[in-house]
Design an enzyme around this catalytic site. Structure first.
Site, PDB file in Angstrom:
ATOM      1  N   SER A  80       0.821  -1.210   0.000  1.00  0.00           N
ATOM      2  CA  SER A  80       0.000   0.000   0.000  1.00  0.00           C
ATOM      3  C   SER A  80       0.854   1.259   0.000  1.00  0.00           C
ATOM      4  O   SER A  80       1.913   1.310   0.636  1.00  0.00           O
ATOM      5  CB  SER A  80      -0.871  -0.009   1.253  1.00  0.00           C
ATOM      6  OG  SER A  80      -1.371   1.276   1.516  1.00  0.00           O
ATOM      7  N   GLU A  96       0.245   3.656   1.694  1.00  0.00           N
ATOM      8  CA  GLU A  96       0.312   4.127   3.085  1.00  0.00           C
ATOM      9  C   GLU A  96       1.680   3.828   3.704  1.00  0.00           C
ATOM     10  O   GLU A  96       2.041   4.428   4.712  1.00  0.00           O
ATOM     11  CB  GLU A  96      -0.794   3.485   3.927  1.00  0.00           C
ATOM     12  CG  GLU A  96      -2.189   3.998   3.622  1.00  0.00           C
ATOM     13  CD  GLU A  96      -2.419   5.448   4.072  1.00  0.00           C
ATOM     14  OE1 GLU A  96      -1.995   5.806   5.175  1.00  0.00           O
ATOM     15  OE2 GLU A  96      -3.006   6.219   3.300  1.00  0.00           O
ATOM     16  N   TYR A 121      -1.588   0.534  10.527  1.00  0.00           N
ATOM     17  CA  TYR A 121      -1.873  -0.138   9.250  1.00  0.00           C
ATOM     18  C   TYR A 121      -0.662  -0.054   8.317  1.00  0.00           C
ATOM     19  O   TYR A 121      -0.230  -1.063   7.748  1.00  0.00           O
ATOM     20  CB  TYR A 121      -3.090   0.516   8.593  1.00  0.00           C
ATOM     21  CG  TYR A 121      -3.314   0.110   7.153  1.00  0.00           C
ATOM     22  CD1 TYR A 121      -3.894  -1.108   6.833  1.00  0.00           C
ATOM     23  CD2 TYR A 121      -2.929   0.953   6.111  1.00  0.00           C
ATOM     24  CE1 TYR A 121      -4.087  -1.481   5.515  1.00  0.00           C
ATOM     25  CE2 TYR A 121      -3.123   0.589   4.789  1.00  0.00           C
ATOM     26  CZ  TYR A 121      -3.699  -0.630   4.493  1.00  0.00           C
ATOM     27  OH  TYR A 121      -3.871  -1.002   3.185  1.00  0.00           O
TER      28      TYR A 121
HETATM   29  P1  GDP Z   1      -6.498   6.047   3.284  1.00  0.00           P
HETATM   30  O1  GDP Z   1      -5.626   6.918   2.445  1.00  0.00           O
HETATM   31  O2  GDP Z   1      -6.260   4.591   3.055  1.00  0.00           O
HETATM   32  O3  GDP Z   1      -6.463   6.379   4.724  1.00  0.00           O
HETATM   33  O4  GDP Z   1      -8.002   6.291   2.714  1.00  0.00           O
HETATM   34  P2  GDP Z   1      -9.240   7.132   3.280  1.00  0.00           P
HETATM   35  O5  GDP Z   1     -10.203   7.219   2.150  1.00  0.00           O
HETATM   36  O6  GDP Z   1      -9.759   6.559   4.561  1.00  0.00           O
HETATM   37  O7  GDP Z   1      -8.642   8.582   3.624  1.00  0.00           O
HETATM   38  C1  GDP Z   1      -8.055   9.400   2.651  1.00  0.00           C
HETATM   39  C2  GDP Z   1      -7.758  10.769   3.235  1.00  0.00           C
HETATM   40  O8  GDP Z   1      -8.983  11.467   3.444  1.00  0.00           O
HETATM   41  C3  GDP Z   1      -7.034  10.761   4.591  1.00  0.00           C
HETATM   42  O9  GDP Z   1      -5.986  11.704   4.556  1.00  0.00           O
HETATM   43  C4  GDP Z   1      -8.097  11.214   5.569  1.00  0.00           C
HETATM   44  O10 GDP Z   1      -7.584  11.930   6.695  1.00  0.00           O
HETATM   45  C5  GDP Z   1      -8.915  12.146   4.688  1.00  0.00           C
HETATM   46  N1  GDP Z   1     -10.268  12.386   5.214  1.00  0.00           N
HETATM   47  C6  GDP Z   1     -10.829  13.575   5.490  1.00  0.00           C
HETATM   48  N2  GDP Z   1     -12.052  13.423   5.987  1.00  0.00           N
HETATM   49  C7  GDP Z   1     -12.282  12.088   6.042  1.00  0.00           C
HETATM   50  C8  GDP Z   1     -13.393  11.306   6.500  1.00  0.00           C
HETATM   51  O11 GDP Z   1     -14.407  11.812   6.953  1.00  0.00           O
HETATM   52  N3  GDP Z   1     -13.256   9.944   6.372  1.00  0.00           N
HETATM   53  C9  GDP Z   1     -12.117   9.355   5.869  1.00  0.00           C
HETATM   54  N4  GDP Z   1     -12.049   8.021   5.757  1.00  0.00           N
HETATM   55  N5  GDP Z   1     -11.069  10.077   5.461  1.00  0.00           N
HETATM   56  C10 GDP Z   1     -11.147  11.427   5.550  1.00  0.00           C
END
Ligand code: GDP
Length: 324
Positions: free
Chosen positions: A124, A126, A148
């Site tokens: 990933s 990440e 993670y």
């Molecule tokens: P990730 O990159 O695997 O963590 O995928 P996510 O879709 O969960 O998050 C992507 C980005 O969106 C991260 O930087 C989060 O901090 C940002 N983000 C902002 N608001 C939100 C929210 O309400 N939910 C999630 N999941 N992410 C958010």
């Protein structure tokens, strides 16, 4: 005889697209499932075979690999939602990290009795976390920012190590964020597409989000599973970065999603400090040149089209009374 593939995480977004792709390529597809109680197992297409097993249980993986005798194993099973990895850090390490070790061991033991089993690990972006350079390539150092990301880095290095130690055909795809109408509702793209659909249909009046400034390289999951398959067909086992090479902020995602429904996002979106993460990944952007030149892989769905596809799908789903 049809080639056989074993997929962990088959009920997830990527598992479902990969299963469909491999069936279309003539594979006999097997999914590793933990039990019968998961309603998503019952919804799998009838041409998918099921075998019982758990990434937490070494013996069950050896039995599953022995039963299926796959040509290819795709390890997509993981605790994959980043915020949950702080709440359940040990479980994340066990499933997302140690699960890779258990599957590699199962393959090593079973393939020592004859027949190569190729292994794909879902690594990933990440793992890059607090990025050392932009865009990120196959040789960019890792600095994960969540339990993670740390667990994925372990799985990544272990896959490399089994390749080097035992000469296994084991590869990692370092996939950047990839989305679709099948994305889990907790991830930001789907949270936004569902939020827009609810507001458009009068089912909600606001959408609460966390950090709007984070930037990601978002592509279409259906494109990314083709890359997984291509990686296992290459002459040599190597790791690849898979992404679009473009980056957008959460704010730009929100703008695109609301405008796809003809709405002005600023009237509905509330930035909520409580939804920020303990440590954030600020910026991800892939350099997918190696995959393009060596695998001939290209993403086909641009960002705006992807977001519009998700909003349209959720509008349809909710107006038909469906369950996200
Ligand atoms: P990730 O990159 O695997 O963590 O995928 P996510 O879709 O969960 O998050 C992507 C980005 O969106 C991260 O930087 C989060 O901090 C940002 N983000 C902002 N608001 C939100 C929210 O309400 N939910 C999630 N999941 N992410 C958010």
């Amino acid at each position: 005889m049809a080639r056989r593939a074993l997929i962990t995480g088959i009920t997830g977004q990527d598992g479902s697209y990969l299963a469909e792709h491999l069936v279309s390529e003539g594979y006999e597809v097997w999914g590793l499932v933990r039990g019968q109680s998961n309603p998503r197992v019952a919804r799998l297409p009838k041409d998918i075979h099921l075998v019982r097993g758990d990434l937490l249980d070494q013996g069950s993986l050896i039995s599953a690999v022995e039963k299926v005798r796959p040509d290819e194993v795709y390890n997509l099973g993981a605790i994959s939602f980043v915020p949950m990895s702080w709440e359940q850090a040990e479980l994340t390490a066990e499933v997302t990290g140690m699960g890779v070790l258990r599957m590699l061991e199962a393959i090593r033991v079973c393939s020592s009795r004859g027949g190569e089993i190729r292994f794909y690990q879902a690594s990933s972006s990440e793992m890059f976390g607090q990025v050392r350079e932009t865009p990120q390539t196959e040789v960019t150092p890792f600095h994960p920012r969540s339990p993670y990301g740390v667990a994925k880095a372990y799985g990544h290095f272990l896959t490399q190590n089994y390749r080097e130690s035992y000469g296994m055909y084991a590869v990692s795809g370092i996939l950047f964020n990839h989305e679709s109408p099948r994305r889990g509702a907790e991830f930001v793209t789907r949270k936004v597409s569902l939020g827009v659909a609810r507001i458009k249909l009068g089912l909600a009046t606001e959408l609460r989000l966390g950090n709007l400034e984070a930037r990601r390289d978002w592509g279409f999951a259906g494109d990314y599973v083709r890359a997984m398959h291509l990686m296992l067909q290459a002459a040599k086992p190597e790791d690849y970065v898979i992404g679009t090479g473009r980056t957008q902020s959460v704010r730009e995602l929100v703008e695109a999603a609301f405008s796809a429904a003809g709405l002005d996002w600023e009237r509905y979106v509330i930035a909520d400090q409580a939804l920020h993460r303990p440590a954030e990944v600020d910026l991800l952007c892939a350099d997918p040149k190696k995959a393009r030149t060596q695998l001939g892989w290209e993403p086909t769905v641009p960002f705006e089209e992807l977001i519009a596809m998700m909003v349209e799908s959720d509008l349809r789903l909710l107006s038909e009374g469906g369950d996200p």
